[in-house]
Enzyme design. Structure first.
Site, PDB file in Angstrom:
ATOM      1  N   ALA A 165       3.823   1.753   0.590  1.00  0.00           N
ATOM      2  CA  ALA A 165       2.768   2.501  -0.093  1.00  0.00           C
ATOM      3  C   ALA A 165       1.737   2.997   0.915  1.00  0.00           C
ATOM      4  O   ALA A 165       1.524   2.377   1.957  1.00  0.00           O
ATOM      5  CB  ALA A 165       2.102   1.637  -1.155  1.00  0.00           C
ATOM      6  N   CYS A 166       1.130   4.115   0.595  1.00  0.00           N
ATOM      7  CA  CYS A 166       0.016   4.665   1.374  1.00  0.00           C
ATOM      8  C   CYS A 166      -0.941   5.327   0.380  1.00  0.00           C
ATOM      9  O   CYS A 166      -0.725   5.246  -0.829  1.00  0.00           O
ATOM     10  CB  CYS A 166       0.509   5.661   2.425  1.00  0.00           C
ATOM     11  SG  CYS A 166       1.255   7.151   1.740  1.00  0.00           S
ATOM     12  N   GLN A 167      -1.965   5.992   0.845  1.00  0.00           N
ATOM     13  CA  GLN A 167      -2.969   6.543  -0.065  1.00  0.00           C
ATOM     14  C   GLN A 167      -2.425   7.659  -0.960  1.00  0.00           C
ATOM     15  O   GLN A 167      -2.710   7.711  -2.142  1.00  0.00           O
ATOM     16  CB  GLN A 167      -4.188   7.049   0.707  1.00  0.00           C
ATOM     17  CG  GLN A 167      -5.377   7.336  -0.177  1.00  0.00           C
ATOM     18  CD  GLN A 167      -5.914   6.092  -0.880  1.00  0.00           C
ATOM     19  OE1 GLN A 167      -5.864   4.989  -0.360  1.00  0.00           O
ATOM     20  NE2 GLN A 167      -6.416   6.254  -2.083  1.00  0.00           N
ATOM     21  N   PHE A 194      -1.606   5.213  -3.623  1.00  0.00           N
ATOM     22  CA  PHE A 194      -2.637   4.413  -4.287  1.00  0.00           C
ATOM     23  C   PHE A 194      -3.568   5.288  -5.139  1.00  0.00           C
ATOM     24  O   PHE A 194      -4.121   4.823  -6.125  1.00  0.00           O
ATOM     25  CB  PHE A 194      -3.466   3.635  -3.265  1.00  0.00           C
ATOM     26  CG  PHE A 194      -2.686   2.579  -2.521  1.00  0.00           C
ATOM     27  CD1 PHE A 194      -1.937   1.633  -3.196  1.00  0.00           C
ATOM     28  CD2 PHE A 194      -2.712   2.538  -1.140  1.00  0.00           C
ATOM     29  CE1 PHE A 194      -1.226   0.666  -2.518  1.00  0.00           C
ATOM     30  CE2 PHE A 194      -2.007   1.572  -0.450  1.00  0.00           C
ATOM     31  CZ  PHE A 194      -1.257   0.630  -1.128  1.00  0.00           C
TER      32      PHE A 194
END
Length: 149
Positions: free
Chosen positions: A39-41, A68
């Site tokens: 996951a990343c932003q 996110f």
């Protein structure tokens, strides 16, 4: 390596570099038969990471589509009651509060509220105080004008 998910790298921006140690780090800590969620932003860098993982023998990989930013409070269990939407924020964007996650969390705020508003108010106060220190010099300047104000 897909250039698509590198957060501006594919446009020629220089603010991010490819992590050449990524796969070495992953291989040392995660077996190839493990379930891996990345996951990343925004979801783009994690997609790129999943491509690399798949090319290197990791068959069970997934990423959080939309990152996110797309999460809502309570979607995922977190420690300490933190809001998962801010997990990938940092640096100036976190101080100023201009990410999608900040906007969603603070729908009722104006530009003058929140961290950016604080920065803006401080800047305006500095300009005002600076102008006040110039007032004694204004009389001298106005006295030299060829006309009266």
């Amino acid at each position: 390596m897909s250039a698509f998910g590198m957060g501006g790298w594919w446009l020629g921006n220089k603010h991010m570099r490819l992590n050449t140690r990524f796969m070495g780090s992953v291989r040392r800590g995660i077996p190839t038969d493990a379930n891996v969620i990345v996951a990343c932003q925004k979801g783009l860098r994690s997609l790129s990471a999943c491509e690399q993982l798949a090319k290197n023998g990791y068959a069970k990989v997934a990423w959080v589509t939309g990152g996110f930013d797309s999460a809502e409070p309570g979607d995922l269990p977190v420690k300490g009651g933190k809001d998962i939407r801010f997990a990938g924020n940092g640096g100036l964007s976190d101080v100023v509060g201009w990410t999608d996650a900040h906007r969603k969390a603070n729908k009722d705020q104006t530009v003058y509220d929140g961290p950016f508003g604080t920065v803006l108010k401080i800047a305006l106060a500095i300009i005002f105080l600076d102008a006040l220190t110039a007032v004694p010099y204004l009389d001298k300047i106005f006295d030299k004008l060829p006309f009266k104000i």
